[in-house]
Design a protein around this motif. Structure first.
Motif, PDB file in Angstrom:
ATOM      1  N   GLN A  22       0.840  -1.197   0.000  1.00  0.00           N
ATOM      2  CA  GLN A  22       0.000   0.000   0.000  1.00  0.00           C
ATOM      3  C   GLN A  22       0.872   1.243   0.000  1.00  0.00           C
ATOM      4  OE1 GLN A  22      -2.729   0.224   3.267  1.00  0.00           O
ATOM      5  NE2 GLN A  22      -3.999   1.812   2.309  1.00  0.00           N
ATOM      6  N   CYS A  23       0.603   2.138  -0.939  1.00  0.00           N
ATOM      7  CA  CYS A  23       1.365   3.388  -1.075  1.00  0.00           C
ATOM      8  C   CYS A  23       0.485   4.540  -0.589  1.00  0.00           C
ATOM      9  CB  CYS A  23       1.783   3.597  -2.534  1.00  0.00           C
ATOM     10  SG  CYS A  23       2.812   5.055  -2.814  1.00  0.00           S
ATOM     11  N   ILE A  24       0.741   5.005   0.617  1.00  0.00           N
ATOM     12  CA  ILE A  24      -0.054   6.065   1.228  1.00  0.00           C
ATOM     13  C   ILE A  24       0.543   7.415   0.837  1.00  0.00           C
ATOM     14  CG2 ILE A  24      -0.909   7.020   3.409  1.00  0.00           C
ATOM     15  CD1 ILE A  24      -0.599   4.231   4.607  1.00  0.00           C
ATOM     16  N   PRO A  25      -0.271   8.366   0.362  1.00  0.00           N
ATOM     17  CA  PRO A  25       0.260   9.688   0.000  1.00  0.00           C
ATOM     18  C   PRO A  25       0.939  10.376   1.172  1.00  0.00           C
ATOM     19  CG  PRO A  25      -1.961   9.397  -0.870  1.00  0.00           C
ATOM     20  CD  PRO A  25      -1.708   8.225   0.034  1.00  0.00           C
ATOM     21  N   TRP A  26       1.961  11.159   0.846  1.00  0.00           N
ATOM     22  CA  TRP A  26       2.732  11.853   1.866  1.00  0.00           C
ATOM     23  C   TRP A  26       1.871  12.886   2.590  1.00  0.00           C
ATOM     24  CZ3 TRP A  26       7.561  10.453   3.306  1.00  0.00           C
ATOM     25  CH2 TRP A  26       8.298   9.657   2.410  1.00  0.00           C
TER      26      TRP A  26
ATOM     27  N   ILE B  20       1.136  19.177  -2.558  1.00  0.00           N
ATOM     28  CA  ILE B  20       1.736  19.015  -3.877  1.00  0.00           C
ATOM     29  C   ILE B  20       1.743  17.556  -4.316  1.00  0.00           C
ATOM     30  CG2 ILE B  20       4.085  18.736  -3.029  1.00  0.00           C
ATOM     31  CD1 ILE B  20       2.911  20.637  -6.200  1.00  0.00           C
ATOM     32  N   HIS B  21       1.801  16.627  -3.352  1.00  0.00           N
ATOM     33  CA  HIS B  21       1.819  15.208  -3.719  1.00  0.00           C
ATOM     34  C   HIS B  21       0.466  14.730  -4.226  1.00  0.00           C
ATOM     35  CE1 HIS B  21       5.842  14.783  -2.028  1.00  0.00           C
ATOM     36  NE2 HIS B  21       5.417  15.471  -0.976  1.00  0.00           N
ATOM     37  N   MET B  22      -0.601  15.434  -3.877  1.00  0.00           N
ATOM     38  CA  MET B  22      -1.916  15.133  -4.419  1.00  0.00           C
ATOM     39  C   MET B  22      -2.222  15.944  -5.663  1.00  0.00           C
ATOM     40  SD  MET B  22      -3.068  12.705  -2.618  1.00  0.00           S
ATOM     41  CE  MET B  22      -4.767  12.651  -3.175  1.00  0.00           C
ATOM     42  N   CYS B  23      -1.257  16.753  -6.109  1.00  0.00           N
ATOM     43  CA  CYS B  23      -1.388  17.505  -7.364  1.00  0.00           C
ATOM     44  C   CYS B  23      -0.726  16.787  -8.528  1.00  0.00           C
ATOM     45  CB  CYS B  23      -0.772  18.904  -7.215  1.00  0.00           C
ATOM     46  SG  CYS B  23      -1.550  19.951  -5.967  1.00  0.00           S
ATOM     47  N   ILE B  24       0.042  15.723  -8.245  1.00  0.00           N
ATOM     48  CA  ILE B  24       0.740  14.980  -9.293  1.00  0.00           C
ATOM     49  C   ILE B  24      -0.249  13.977  -9.876  1.00  0.00           C
ATOM     50  CG2 ILE B  24       2.726  13.564  -9.837  1.00  0.00           C
ATOM     51  CD1 ILE B  24       3.354  16.431  -8.943  1.00  0.00           C
ATOM     52  N   THR B  25      -0.863  14.332 -10.961  1.00  0.00           N
ATOM     53  CA  THR B  25      -2.006  13.597 -11.493  1.00  0.00           C
ATOM     54  C   THR B  25      -1.586  12.591 -12.561  1.00  0.00           C
ATOM     55  OG1 THR B  25      -2.335  15.450 -13.014  1.00  0.00           O
ATOM     56  CG2 THR B  25      -3.637  15.433 -10.997  1.00  0.00           C
ATOM     57  N   PRO B  26      -2.469  11.629 -12.906  1.00  0.00           N
ATOM     58  CA  PRO B  26      -2.143  10.646 -13.947  1.00  0.00           C
ATOM     59  C   PRO B  26      -1.962  11.301 -15.309  1.00  0.00           C
ATOM     60  CG  PRO B  26      -4.021   9.930 -12.633  1.00  0.00           C
ATOM     61  CD  PRO B  26      -3.753  11.355 -12.263  1.00  0.00           C
TER      62      PRO B  26
ATOM     63  N   GLU C  14      -9.253  -1.420 -11.806  1.00  0.00           N
ATOM     64  CA  GLU C  14      -8.442  -2.098 -10.795  1.00  0.00           C
ATOM     65  C   GLU C  14      -8.284  -3.580 -11.107  1.00  0.00           C
ATOM     66  OE1 GLU C  14     -10.081  -1.313  -6.943  1.00  0.00           O
ATOM     67  OE2 GLU C  14      -8.633   0.297  -6.593  1.00  0.00           O
ATOM     68  N   ASP C  15      -9.336  -4.194 -11.624  1.00  0.00           N
ATOM     69  CA  ASP C  15      -9.262  -5.616 -11.961  1.00  0.00           C
ATOM     70  C   ASP C  15      -8.249  -5.864 -13.075  1.00  0.00           C
ATOM     71  OD1 ASP C  15     -10.422  -8.439 -11.966  1.00  0.00           O
ATOM     72  OD2 ASP C  15     -10.804  -7.814 -14.039  1.00  0.00           O
TER      73      ASP C  15
ATOM     74  N   HIS D  90      -2.291   4.341  -8.493  1.00  0.00           N
ATOM     75  CA  HIS D  90      -2.898   5.586  -8.018  1.00  0.00           C
ATOM     76  C   HIS D  90      -3.965   6.134  -8.975  1.00  0.00           C
ATOM     77  CE1 HIS D  90       0.013   5.772  -4.822  1.00  0.00           C
ATOM     78  NE2 HIS D  90       1.039   5.811  -5.664  1.00  0.00           N
ATOM     79  N   PHE D  91      -4.181   5.480 -10.096  1.00  0.00           N
ATOM     80  CA  PHE D  91      -5.101   6.034 -11.093  1.00  0.00           C
ATOM     81  C   PHE D  91      -6.516   6.184 -10.531  1.00  0.00           C
ATOM     82  CE2 PHE D  91      -1.907   5.999 -14.167  1.00  0.00           C
ATOM     83  CZ  PHE D  91      -2.383   6.495 -15.366  1.00  0.00           C
ATOM     84  N   ARG D  92      -7.016   5.157  -9.874  1.00  0.00           N
ATOM     85  CA  ARG D  92      -8.384   5.241  -9.362  1.00  0.00           C
ATOM     86  C   ARG D  92      -8.502   6.338  -8.307  1.00  0.00           C
ATOM     87  NH1 ARG D  92     -12.714   0.595  -7.634  1.00  0.00           N
ATOM     88  NH2 ARG D  92     -14.308   2.062  -6.894  1.00  0.00           N
ATOM     89  N   MET D  93      -7.526   6.433  -7.431  1.00  0.00           N
ATOM     90  CA  MET D  93      -7.579   7.454  -6.387  1.00  0.00           C
ATOM     91  C   MET D  93      -7.643   8.851  -6.995  1.00  0.00           C
ATOM     92  SD  MET D  93      -4.725   8.339  -3.481  1.00  0.00           S
ATOM     93  CE  MET D  93      -3.539   8.843  -4.733  1.00  0.00           C
ATOM     94  N   PHE D  94      -6.828   9.114  -8.024  1.00  0.00           N
ATOM     95  CA  PHE D  94      -6.806  10.453  -8.602  1.00  0.00           C
ATOM     96  C   PHE D  94      -8.028  10.710  -9.489  1.00  0.00           C
ATOM     97  CE2 PHE D  94      -2.270  10.498  -7.457  1.00  0.00           C
ATOM     98  CZ  PHE D  94      -2.200  11.765  -6.919  1.00  0.00           C
ATOM     99  N   ILE D  95      -8.558   9.693 -10.134  1.00  0.00           N
ATOM    100  CA  ILE D  95      -9.785   9.888 -10.908  1.00  0.00           C
ATOM    101  C   ILE D  95     -10.931  10.276  -9.977  1.00  0.00           C
ATOM    102  CG2 ILE D  95     -11.527   8.688 -12.284  1.00  0.00           C
ATOM    103  CD1 ILE D  95      -9.240   7.144 -13.605  1.00  0.00           C
ATOM    104  N   GLU D  96     -11.006   9.635  -8.830  1.00  0.00           N
ATOM    105  CA  GLU D  96     -12.028  10.019  -7.853  1.00  0.00           C
ATOM    106  C   GLU D  96     -11.712  11.367  -7.219  1.00  0.00           C
ATOM    107  OE1 GLU D  96     -11.893   6.751  -5.187  1.00  0.00           O
ATOM    108  OE2 GLU D  96     -13.289   5.503  -6.353  1.00  0.00           O
TER     109      GLU D  96
END
Length: 579
Positions: free
Chosen positions: A166-170, A214-220, A331-332, A363-369
């Motif tokens: 699991q990669c938790i955002p900073w 800023i770590h949640m601004c790095i988008t797919p 995700e599947d 991280h794609f699903r997290m950032f899409i949401e």
């Protein structure tokens, strides 16, 4: 972008202290580009737009939704001989310049500013830095992370390939505290930055930006992370598995089809492949390897599953509209790839999968949401803007002290465009539809747009005998199927009550008073842009070709082409043939 959770979370925060506040998401992007074919001359533009504009406007350079805000220095500082010192100085130079450009957002985002919309209403707007668009080196430079690390979360380098990790955002709070320790001296500043995993950058530009992680601004980014990243890796692995000669030979044997590029000279020799070419290769690659044999007698099941899974992920990630079901499928697909990726280790192609761009797919699903679909933050638009804002502007200079000339040229060009828009608006002001008409003409966004048949006004061949249809076109059952169609058309109310045997008997007994028909060699399918305000021109999205072999004017034989079509007879939506 307003469909993401970030906007609603910010709105709830601001409603506590600033009721009826208007959130203005700032989207910045930067990318270094080459402006000459010789002498290695580069430019480093920075662009900005806002998330309040619909994405179908931001995606079009002709709408001028993206503006150029700066040219960053492109110096390499080669006079600094120590590489570590040079990289540190370049990072500080980048963030110092970005601070100079973006610092006006700090008081505006904290206290707000007056914004007047086109209808004259005044809003209390809060511009907040929400998205940074860039490739992987730009992401590391902006976040202050080291090469080979994830710019979003705290996973270690040797654990990037572990799908179960699991990669938790900073958390941005301890990072801000570490950056504030610069007043205590360089040694304390260096230790504080090392403890939170960032480089000791003295004037990092996002440090004082309110409500910005800023770590949640790095988008797919589909272009660099998927096409130029994951797909590029998969292609290189397949070349090593099957060999260049066999892959190229299969590319030459592909039958033609609508909107599918054929690489008649093969694909293994291609260099500097663009994102568009990777997209074209993705249409072929599964058909190329579907029945290839692996060395040492290994089963190819896992290889086919892994390639199909990564292609499924690629296409699902580009959806313009998402639901929980499509995100579960996303995700599947990624899970299926990780379950079958060990085939490349068994084939001695890879030793590990600690690839940052492959890891970022988690991280794609997290950032899409979080901020909406991936077409909100694609570098494809940045690459397109380079033509207008950097390459053409540089070509208009005399190559000496070019930046003042480039900015002046762009300023004059914008004034000409604004004046032309003003003239066109005044000339067509009487024909502008009302708001009610715009709302009624606009189509809701859907995953599968409605398509219509389009055929030519005149047939390709006016008269073709039934025997010719059998010999040249391969339509062996045409006369029987025509009789069945006539039988059903004569008594449509009996179609669901009559057995198949009776329908077949009636079709055989049906008299057809002619022995030739007109033939169309092409059927086209069109659709309208569901995101356009008005019903614009149709675009051809698919076509079916059915043409027998013939000879050209030089007597050379041209092979026939008969595309495969799946016809949905009962469940499809019927529409009349247009044209």
């Amino acid at each position: 972008m307003h469909t993401g959770n970030w906007w609603w979370e910010m709105q709830e925060v601001f409603e506590k202290h600033h009721p009826n506040a208007t959130i203005v998401p700032i989207i910045t992007s930067s990318d270094k580009t080459q402006v000459t074919l010789f002498r290695n001359k580069t430019a480093y533009p920075v662009y900005m737009t806002i998330g309040n504009l619909p994405k179908f406007i931001r995606q079009k350079p002709t709408r001028y939704a993206q503006i150029l805000i700066a040219y960053l220095p492109t110096t390499k500082l080669t006079h600094i001989k120590v590489k570590a010192s040079r990289r540190r100085v370049l990072a500080n130079l980048f963030h110092t310049c970005m601070s100079f450009v973006l610092d006006p957002l700090i008081p505006a985002g904290d206290k707000g500013m007056r914004l007047v919309s086109g209808d004259g209403a005044v809003h209390h707007g809060f511009p907040l830095h929400a998205i940074f668009v860039g490739d992987y080196p730009e992401q590391l430079l902006v976040t202050g992370r080291k090469n080979g690390e994830c710019p979003v979360g705290d996973v270690k380098r040797d654990e990037l390939g572990d799908f179960n990790m699991q990669c938790i955002p900073w958390d941005i709070v301890p990072i801000r505290h570490a950056l504030a320790s610069i007043d205590k001296g360089y040694d304390a500043f260096y230790k504080a930055c090392s403890s939170v995993g960032i480089k000791p950058i003295q004037n990092i530009f996002w440090r004082h930006h309110p409500y910005t992680n800023i770590h949640m601004c790095i988008t797919p980014d589909v272009l660099h992370q998927l096409f130029q990243g994951v797909i590029k890796h998969v292609f290189s692995w397949l070349k090593l598995v099957f060999g260049h000669d066999e892959i190229d030979a299969r590319c030459r044997r592909f039958p033609p089809n609508h909107k599918i590029r054929l690489f008649l000279n093969g694909i293994t020799h291609l260099s500097r492949i663009t994102g568009t070419e990777y997209a074209q290769l993705c249409q072929l690659i599964l058909g190329i390897i579907i029945d290839m044999r692996l060395p040492n007698g290994l089963s190819s099941d896992r290889l086919i599953r892994s390639v199909r899974a990564i292609l499924d992920f690629l296409y699902l990630a580009q959806y313009p509209v998402h639901s929980d079901k499509t995100l579960d499928s996303l995700e599947d697909a990624l899970c299926r790839f990780h379950n079958n990726k060990d085939i490349f280790i068994d084939l001695n192609i890879r030793e590990h999968f600690n690839i940052p761009k492959l890891h970022y797919c988690q991280h794609f699903r997290m950032f899409i949401e979080h901020i909406g679909t991936t077409d909100n933050c694609s570098t494809e638009y940045t690459e397109r803007l380079h033509i207008d804002m950097a390459k053409d502007a540089y070509a208009a200079t005399n190559r000496k002290d070019e930046y003042p000339q480039m900015t002046l040229w762009l300023e004059r060009k914008e004034k000409v465009v604004h004046h032309d828009r003003y003239i066109q608006r005044r000339l067509t002001s009487k024909n502008i539809p009302s708001t009610f008409e715009l709302n009624t003409m606009r189509h809701p966004p859907v995953l599968v747009p409605h398509r219509e048949l389009l055929m030519s006004k005149h047939p390709s061949v006016n008269r073709v005998l039934f025997g010719t249809l059998i010999d040249d076109y391969g339509a062996k059952d045409f006369e029987y199927c025509l009789g069945e169609y006539i039988a059903k058309a004569q008594a449509p109310e009996q179609v669901f009550t009559t057995t198949t045997l009776r329908i077949a008997t009636r079709s055989v007994l049906t008299f057809v008073p002619f022995h030739a028909v007109a033939v169309y060699h092409c059927i086209k399918f069109t659709e309208h842009d569901p995101y356009s305000i008005t019903k614009g021109p149709e675009s051809i999205v698919d076509a079916i070709q059915a043409e027998p072999g013939r000879k050209d004017k030089y007597g050379q034989p041209i092979p026939g082409r008969f595309d495969t079509a799946l016809i949905n007879v009962d469940g499809g939506v019927t529409s009349g043939v247009k044209g």
